[in-house]
Design an enzyme around this catalytic site. Structure first.
Site, short mmCIF file in Angstrom:
data_model
loop_
_atom_site.label_atom_id
_atom_site.label_comp_id
_atom_site.label_asym_id
_atom_site.label_seq_id
_atom_site.Cartn_x
_atom_site.Cartn_y
_atom_site.Cartn_z
CE1 TYR A 192 -0.48 3.98 10.08
CE2 TYR A 192 0.65 2.68 8.67
CZ TYR A 192 -0.38 3.51 9.02
OH TYR A 192 -1.13 3.89 7.75
NE ARG A 209 -1.77 1.72 3.69
CZ ARG A 209 -1.77 1.52 5.03
NH1 ARG A 209 -2.33 0.76 5.57
NH2 ARG A 209 -0.66 2.31 5.47
CG HIS A 244 -6.23 2.54 6.03
ND1 HIS A 244 -6.45 1.16 5.50
CD2 HIS A 244 -7.80 2.82 6.57
CE1 HIS A 244 -7.93 0.69 5.85
NE2 HIS A 244 -8.57 1.69 6.25
C1 LIG Z 1 -14.97 -6.10 11.18
C2 LIG Z 1 -14.25 -4.95 10.86
N1 LIG Z 1 -13.49 -4.46 11.70
C3 LIG Z 1 -12.66 -3.46 11.57
C4 LIG Z 1 -12.97 -2.42 10.51
C5 LIG Z 1 -12.17 -1.08 10.60
N2 LIG Z 1 -11.07 -1.37 9.22
C6 LIG Z 1 -11.40 -1.07 8.26
S1 LIG Z 1 -10.46 -1.11 7.07
C7 LIG Z 1 -9.59 -2.11 8.09
C8 LIG Z 1 -8.03 -2.75 7.72
C9 LIG Z 1 -8.26 -3.85 6.82
O1 LIG Z 1 -6.92 -4.11 6.39
P1 LIG Z 1 -6.76 -5.07 4.94
O2 LIG Z 1 -7.71 -6.37 4.89
O3 LIG Z 1 -5.38 -5.64 5.05
O4 LIG Z 1 -7.05 -4.41 3.86
P2 LIG Z 1 -6.18 -3.06 3.44
O5 LIG Z 1 -6.84 -1.71 4.01
O6 LIG Z 1 -4.70 -3.07 3.98
O7 LIG Z 1 -6.02 -2.75 1.92
C10 LIG Z 1 -10.11 -1.98 9.27
C11 LIG Z 1 -9.57 -2.69 10.38
C12 LIG Z 1 -13.98 -2.86 9.60
N3 LIG Z 1 -14.26 -1.97 8.51
N4 LIG Z 1 -14.91 -4.04 9.88
#
Ligand SMILES: Cc1ncc(C[n+]2csc(CCOP(=O)(O)OP(=O)(O)O)c2C)c(N)n1
Ligand SMILES: [Mg+2]
Length: 312
Positions: A242, A229, A233
């Site tokens: 971080y 990425r 985020h």
């Molecule tokens: C069940 C749930 N827990 C937490 C969140 C908050 N949240 C949104 S994006 C994210 C990170 C997800 O990371 P990843 O699956 O690695 O995808 P990336 O954003 O890195 O592409 C989190 C924790 C959410 N949307 N749904």
């Protein structure tokens, strides 16, 4: 493929500008993941196959047929936004025409839905394929495992693609993923492959095999596309808290777009003149889309209830 990658990148860059100008409330970026997204989606039949993208998959939806105009109308919450009429968060894609199923915000809920759609294809004897995507953190929840198990039991025509971009907001992969994601497929009885997610042709090849296998009725495949990425985020967090700048710089050298451009130039598929022409064309399309979206009307507040309650 190169054009779609470029289109996704330039639209994304424009989104950040609109955010910094105070016009777009929230941006969630695909930068760095375009090769994984375009390489996978390039194998699908838009409007025939079903797709469950996750919020970063601008490269997927644009390969299927969404335009920079569609993207920026959604970003700015305008009525004409084809995803939701300006009612969803950006990155929550939806299109009846393109069989992109509307996204929910909780991580991972798309996987059981995707397995269910694949089961419907199988029960109807149709040759459609389902692509379901998410980040590496989406494999930590139960939904993903339930969907993998169901798909494995019934040999469903679904391709799970995990875009492992090393972070889940601020949480690095080492605190998120035990063992190997690709390796987990074995436990569910179907193939799992790890590919270089920054190499569009490698992803294309892996997805081509997976889609063909699903279409032949032989069952699911898991693809782990290892990528990075390149932005924070979202527009709402400060990634300096971080991760090290050096790490980002190292990955920038593996930028999937410059890498593919170099490949195309070296192999004489593209020359510098064509490259510049394409670049200008894409920039002009994004610029026009941005002006169009900025001038488009907002949805009426009453429209916020449409599709939510039978009667307001
Ligand atoms: C069940 C749930 N827990 C937490 C969140 C908050 N949240 C949104 S994006 C994210 C990170 C997800 O990371 P990843 O699956 O690695 O995808 P990336 O954003 O890195 O592409 C989190 C924790 C959410 N949307 N749904
Ligand atoms: Mg991630």
């Amino acid at each position: 493929m190169y054009r779609y990658m470029l289109l996704a990148r330039r639209t994304d860059e424009r989104s950040w500008i609109l955010n910094r100008q105070g016009k777009a409330a929230f941006v969630i970026s695909c930068q760095g993941q375009e090769a994984a997204q375009v390489g996978a989606a390039y194998n699908l039949r838009p409007g025939h196959d079903y797709v469950y993208p996750y919020y970063r998959d601008h490269g997927i939806v644009m390969t299927l047929g969404m335009t920079p105009r569609d993207e920026l109308l959604a970003l700015l919450g305008r009525r004409e936004d084809p995803n939701s009429g300006g009612r969803q968060m950006p990155g929550h894609f939806s299109s009846r025409e393109l069989n992109i199923v509307t996204a929910s915000a909780p991580i991972g809920v798309q996987y059981p839905q995707a397995a269910g759609t694949a089961l419907a294809f199988k029960m109807r004897g149709e040759d459609g394929v389902v692509l379901a995507c998410g980040g590496e953190a989406s494999t930590s929840g139960g939904d993903w495992h339930e969907a993998m198990n169901l798909a494995g039991i019934h040999d469903l025509p679904v391709v799970f693609m995990i875009e492992n971009n090393v972070y889940a907001i601020s949480v690095p992969e080492k605190f998120q993923v035990a063992g190997s994601i690709a390796g987990r497929a074995e436990g569910y009885g179907f193939p799992g492959v790890a590919v270089d997610g920054n190499d569009v042709l490698a992803v294309y090849e892996a997805a081509r095999e997976a889609v063909a296998r699903a279409r032949r009725g032989e069952g699911p495949t898991l693809i782990e596309a290892r990528t990075y990425r390149m932005t924070a985020h979202s527009s709402d967090d400060d990634d300096r808290r971080y991760r090290e700048r050096e790490e980002i710089e190292a990955w920038r050298l593996k930028d999937p777009i410059t890498r593919f451009e170099k490949y195309l130039l070296e192999h004489g598929v593209l020359d510098e003149f064509q490259r510049d022409e394409l670049d200008e064309e894409v920039k002009a399309e994004v610029k026009e889309a941005s002006a169009y979206a900025e001038n488009a009307p907002f949805a009426d507040p009453d429209e916020g209830f449409a599709g939510v309650y039978a009667e307001v």
